[in-house]
Design a protein around this motif. Structure first.
Motif, PDB file in Angstrom:
ATOM      1  N   ALA A  96      73.366 -24.715 -45.143  1.00  0.00           N
ATOM      2  CA  ALA A  96      73.272 -25.444 -46.415  1.00  0.00           C
ATOM      3  C   ALA A  96      73.744 -24.573 -47.580  1.00  0.00           C
ATOM      4  O   ALA A  96      74.420 -25.061 -48.492  1.00  0.00           O
ATOM      5  N   GLU A  97      73.394 -23.281 -47.561  1.00  0.00           N
ATOM      6  CA  GLU A  97      73.880 -22.371 -48.607  1.00  0.00           C
ATOM      7  C   GLU A  97      75.407 -22.291 -48.560  1.00  0.00           C
ATOM      8  O   GLU A  97      76.069 -22.220 -49.594  1.00  0.00           O
ATOM      9  N   HIS A  98      75.965 -22.299 -47.349  1.00  0.00           N
ATOM     10  CA  HIS A  98      77.420 -22.223 -47.194  1.00  0.00           C
ATOM     11  C   HIS A  98      78.104 -23.481 -47.738  1.00  0.00           C
ATOM     12  O   HIS A  98      79.161 -23.405 -48.373  1.00  0.00           O
ATOM     13  N   TYR A  99      77.512 -24.643 -47.489  1.00  0.00           N
ATOM     14  CA  TYR A  99      78.114 -25.895 -47.950  1.00  0.00           C
ATOM     15  C   TYR A  99      77.854 -26.176 -49.430  1.00  0.00           C
ATOM     16  O   TYR A  99      78.725 -26.688 -50.140  1.00  0.00           O
ATOM     17  N   PHE A 100      76.631 -25.850 -49.898  1.00  0.00           N
ATOM     18  CA  PHE A 100      76.218 -26.320 -51.218  1.00  0.00           C
ATOM     19  C   PHE A 100      75.676 -25.242 -52.146  1.00  0.00           C
ATOM     20  O   PHE A 100      75.423 -25.524 -53.311  1.00  0.00           O
ATOM     21  N   GLY A 101      75.453 -24.012 -51.667  1.00  0.00           N
ATOM     22  CA  GLY A 101      74.705 -23.051 -52.450  1.00  0.00           C
ATOM     23  C   GLY A 101      75.433 -21.773 -52.809  1.00  0.00           C
ATOM     24  O   GLY A 101      76.629 -21.768 -53.116  1.00  0.00           O
ATOM     25  N   ALA A 102      74.699 -20.660 -52.698  1.00  0.00           N
ATOM     26  CA  ALA A 102      75.182 -19.373 -53.210  1.00  0.00           C
ATOM     27  C   ALA A 102      76.364 -18.812 -52.430  1.00  0.00           C
ATOM     28  O   ALA A 102      77.138 -18.014 -52.954  1.00  0.00           O
ATOM     29  N   SER A 103      76.532 -19.196 -51.169  1.00  0.00           N
ATOM     30  CA  SER A 103      77.652 -18.674 -50.372  1.00  0.00           C
ATOM     31  C   SER A 103      78.743 -19.712 -50.149  1.00  0.00           C
ATOM     32  O   SER A 103      79.509 -19.649 -49.189  1.00  0.00           O
ATOM     33  N   LYS A 104      78.836 -20.672 -51.072  1.00  0.00           N
ATOM     34  CA  LYS A 104      79.771 -21.789 -50.922  1.00  0.00           C
ATOM     35  C   LYS A 104      81.218 -21.343 -50.799  1.00  0.00           C
ATOM     36  O   LYS A 104      82.005 -21.948 -50.070  1.00  0.00           O
ATOM     37  N   GLU A 105      81.589 -20.282 -51.495  1.00  0.00           N
ATOM     38  CA  GLU A 105      82.986 -19.832 -51.474  1.00  0.00           C
ATOM     39  C   GLU A 105      83.241 -18.763 -50.419  1.00  0.00           C
ATOM     40  O   GLU A 105      84.325 -18.176 -50.371  1.00  0.00           O
ATOM     41  N   CYS A 106      82.253 -18.484 -49.569  1.00  0.00           N
ATOM     42  CA  CYS A 106      82.376 -17.399 -48.574  1.00  0.00           C
ATOM     43  C   CYS A 106      82.529 -17.957 -47.168  1.00  0.00           C
ATOM     44  O   CYS A 106      81.846 -18.909 -46.791  1.00  0.00           O
ATOM     45  N   LEU A 107      83.376 -17.312 -46.376  1.00  0.00           N
ATOM     46  CA  LEU A 107      83.472 -17.659 -44.966  1.00  0.00           C
ATOM     47  C   LEU A 107      82.456 -16.883 -44.132  1.00  0.00           C
ATOM     48  O   LEU A 107      81.994 -17.362 -43.101  1.00  0.00           O
ATOM     49  N   ASP A 108      82.109 -15.667 -44.586  1.00  0.00           N
ATOM     50  CA  ASP A 108      81.168 -14.821 -43.840  1.00  0.00           C
ATOM     51  C   ASP A 108      79.968 -14.485 -44.720  1.00  0.00           C
ATOM     52  O   ASP A 108      80.117 -13.836 -45.766  1.00  0.00           O
TER      53      ASP A 108
ATOM     54  N   LEU B  53      78.199  -6.547 -39.188  1.00  0.00           N
ATOM     55  CA  LEU B  53      78.923  -7.800 -39.375  1.00  0.00           C
ATOM     56  C   LEU B  53      79.835  -7.836 -40.596  1.00  0.00           C
ATOM     57  O   LEU B  53      80.650  -8.740 -40.720  1.00  0.00           O
ATOM     58  N   ASN B  54      79.677  -6.888 -41.529  1.00  0.00           N
ATOM     59  CA  ASN B  54      80.548  -6.781 -42.700  1.00  0.00           C
ATOM     60  C   ASN B  54      80.724  -8.118 -43.430  1.00  0.00           C
ATOM     61  O   ASN B  54      81.849  -8.602 -43.624  1.00  0.00           O
ATOM     62  N   PRO B  55      79.603  -8.764 -43.861  1.00  0.00           N
ATOM     63  CA  PRO B  55      79.719 -10.065 -44.530  1.00  0.00           C
ATOM     64  C   PRO B  55      80.193  -9.937 -45.971  1.00  0.00           C
ATOM     65  O   PRO B  55      80.171  -8.854 -46.553  1.00  0.00           O
ATOM     66  N   GLN B  56      80.597 -11.061 -46.532  1.00  0.00           N
ATOM     67  CA  GLN B  56      80.972 -11.094 -47.943  1.00  0.00           C
ATOM     68  C   GLN B  56      79.740 -11.175 -48.836  1.00  0.00           C
ATOM     69  O   GLN B  56      79.725 -10.643 -49.943  1.00  0.00           O
ATOM     70  N   LYS B  57      78.710 -11.889 -48.362  1.00  0.00           N
ATOM     71  CA  LYS B  57      77.488 -12.050 -49.152  1.00  0.00           C
ATOM     72  C   LYS B  57      76.244 -11.974 -48.265  1.00  0.00           C
ATOM     73  O   LYS B  57      76.262 -12.420 -47.113  1.00  0.00           O
ATOM     74  N   ILE B  58      75.173 -11.423 -48.850  1.00  0.00           N
ATOM     75  CA  ILE B  58      73.833 -11.508 -48.292  1.00  0.00           C
ATOM     76  C   ILE B  58      73.019 -12.356 -49.262  1.00  0.00           C
ATOM     77  O   ILE B  58      72.953 -12.062 -50.453  1.00  0.00           O
ATOM     78  N   ILE B  59      72.406 -13.416 -48.752  1.00  0.00           N
ATOM     79  CA  ILE B  59      71.596 -14.306 -49.581  1.00  0.00           C
ATOM     80  C   ILE B  59      70.128 -14.122 -49.204  1.00  0.00           C
ATOM     81  O   ILE B  59      69.774 -14.201 -48.023  1.00  0.00           O
ATOM     82  N   ILE B  60      69.277 -13.868 -50.192  1.00  0.00           N
ATOM     83  CA  ILE B  60      67.842 -13.724 -49.956  1.00  0.00           C
ATOM     84  C   ILE B  60      67.154 -15.024 -50.370  1.00  0.00           C
ATOM     85  O   ILE B  60      67.351 -15.514 -51.491  1.00  0.00           O
ATOM     86  N   ALA B  61      66.353 -15.584 -49.468  1.00  0.00           N
ATOM     87  CA  ALA B  61      65.642 -16.831 -49.748  1.00  0.00           C
ATOM     88  C   ALA B  61      64.142 -16.636 -49.541  1.00  0.00           C
ATOM     89  O   ALA B  61      63.709 -15.780 -48.774  1.00  0.00           O
TER      90      ALA B  61
END
Length: 408
Positions: free
Chosen positions: A205-217, A336-344
């Motif tokens: 949901a964060e990937h589709y609608f939230g803080a990581s919307k513009e990130c693939l990883d 994993l070298n992600p673009q973003k880490i999201i804390i919830a």
């Protein structure tokens, strides 16, 4: 002869799978660029114009897309634009919490139309199933009376889930063991039904609608009664063959720590979960530590807010927890070298202490090239949102599994 039949079945299955993928591709193009003509859909999707025409005709018949105003003529026939018919498709998204059942109706634009919360009443799996069916049935009947029919159902809950088979392998809060929940709900309501682990669904949901919307990883870390994570790689939830990846809560954080319910000692969730934070503050107050909080009205929300307001005791305990969390996050970044880490979770109320401590851990423990690329942010979504379940439906549409089954 058997081999020939098997080969024929395999070819048919492959053709059907390609049709599903092409339908999903075309729908995503329409959703992203609407209003858009069929000619432009073919150019963007790289699919043959004949395929685009056939698939868009099917999507129009199903009520999933609609025709909009004609575009200006460039010399020939005026092209008719297409757009998602988001208001025409309604779906039911459900969160089975520890004590609360949440039901929400969404349209395909992720707009919540109605919602309801009920205290969960059950002692065994059959009682829980009967309770779920009863509440879903009441909700759907009311929804159909006021706003139209439901086209699909999705459910998120804590525990080990096999989303491909729709089976709850284990739930920490409810008596569900190897329970075919999706099949039971689907059979009763005759609607496509999807289930998934709540934290992994929340990451989606964060990937589709939230803080990581513009990130693939990206990686979402959720702190609540336990600690979990959801990992998105190249825009897709990482599940693996065993369907459960990201049990960050059971990384050993403190070898001298308390025993976890899993049997090991010093797991991350024994140091940073909400329950543990409340216990640590309560013990410190009893031992005479200075804080503006009182023992008789102590709760996790007040603790995190006090930490954000520079209460010395709460700030220290949050920083200690953030250090354990930061070390685990550093491991994930190196892997994993992600673009973003999201804390919830409610812990993001203590945003200042939390993020600064995590960033210090990253600075000391992550490869320099990785640490300069990753961003640490707090979630834009509520931890218990039914949008996590809705993300499962969005995923099924994007992968083509649901487009052939839903109708407006």
């Amino acid at each position: 002869m058997v081999r020939n039949n098997q080969q024929a079945d395999s070819v048919i299955a492959s053709v059907d799978h390609i049709k599903q993928l092409n339908s999903a591709t075309i729908y995503k193009v329409i959703e992203k660029y609407a209003p858009i003509s069929r000619v432009k859909i073919a150019n963007v999707s790289k699919l043959a114009p004949a395929s685009v025409t056939k698939i868009t005709r099917q999507l129009l018949q199903q009520g999933i897309i609609c025709e909009t105003a004609r575009q200006a003529s460039t010399g020939g026939r005026c092209a008719i634009s297409l757009a998602p018919n988001t208001d025409n498709i309604h779906v039911l998204a459900i969160k089975i919490g520890q004590k609360t059942l949440s039901l929400s109706c969404y349209n395909l634009a992720a707009e919540q139309l109605t919602t309801k919360k009920i205290k969960i009443k059950s002692e065994d799996e059959q009682q829980l199933l009967a309770f779920l069916i009863s509440e879903i049935d009441n909700f759907i009947k009311k929804q159909q009376k006021n706003m139209g029919k439901i086209s699909a159902i999705a459910i998120s809950l804590s525990g080990l889930i096999n989303p491909k088979k729709g089976v709850v392998l284990y739930s920490p809060y409810h008596p569900l063991v190897n329970f075919p929940l999706a099949n039971k709900i689907e059979q009763h309501f005759q609607l496509p039904t999807f289930i998934g682990n709540h934290t992994r669904s929340l990451a989606l949901a964060e990937h589709y609608f939230g803080a990581s919307k513009e990130c693939l990883d990206s990686i979402l870390i959720s702190i609540h009664h336990g600690v979990g994570s959801g990992i998105i790689i190249e825009g897709k939830a990482l599940l693996g063959q065993n369907f459960n990846i990201g049990e960050i809560g059971h990384i050993q954080a403190n070898p001298a720590g308390r025993q976890c319910h899993c049997g090991n000692f010093g797991c991350l969730e024994t140091e940073v979960s909400d329950r543990v934070i409340v216990e640590k503050v309560a013990i410190a107050i009893k031992q005479g530590s200075f804080t503006r909080l009182s023992l008789d009205s102590l709760n996790i929300e007040k603790i995190y807010q006090a930490a954000e307001d520079n209460d010395p005791l709460c700030q220290k305990i949050v920083e200690d927890a953030a250090t354990y969390l930061g070390k685990a996050i550093a491991i994930l970044i190196n892997l994993l070298n992600p673009q973003k880490i999201i804390i919830a979770g409610k812990i993001i109320r203590a945003k200042t202490s939390l993020l600064s401590t995590i960033e210090q851990c990253i600075a000391h423990q992550v490869l320099p090239n990785f640490q300069h690329k990753v961003q640490i942010e707090t979630s834009l979504l509520e931890p218990d949102t039914t949008l996590a379940a809705f993300a499962l439906i969005k995923q099924a549409i994007y992968e083509g599994d649901l487009l052939q089954q839903i109708h407006g």
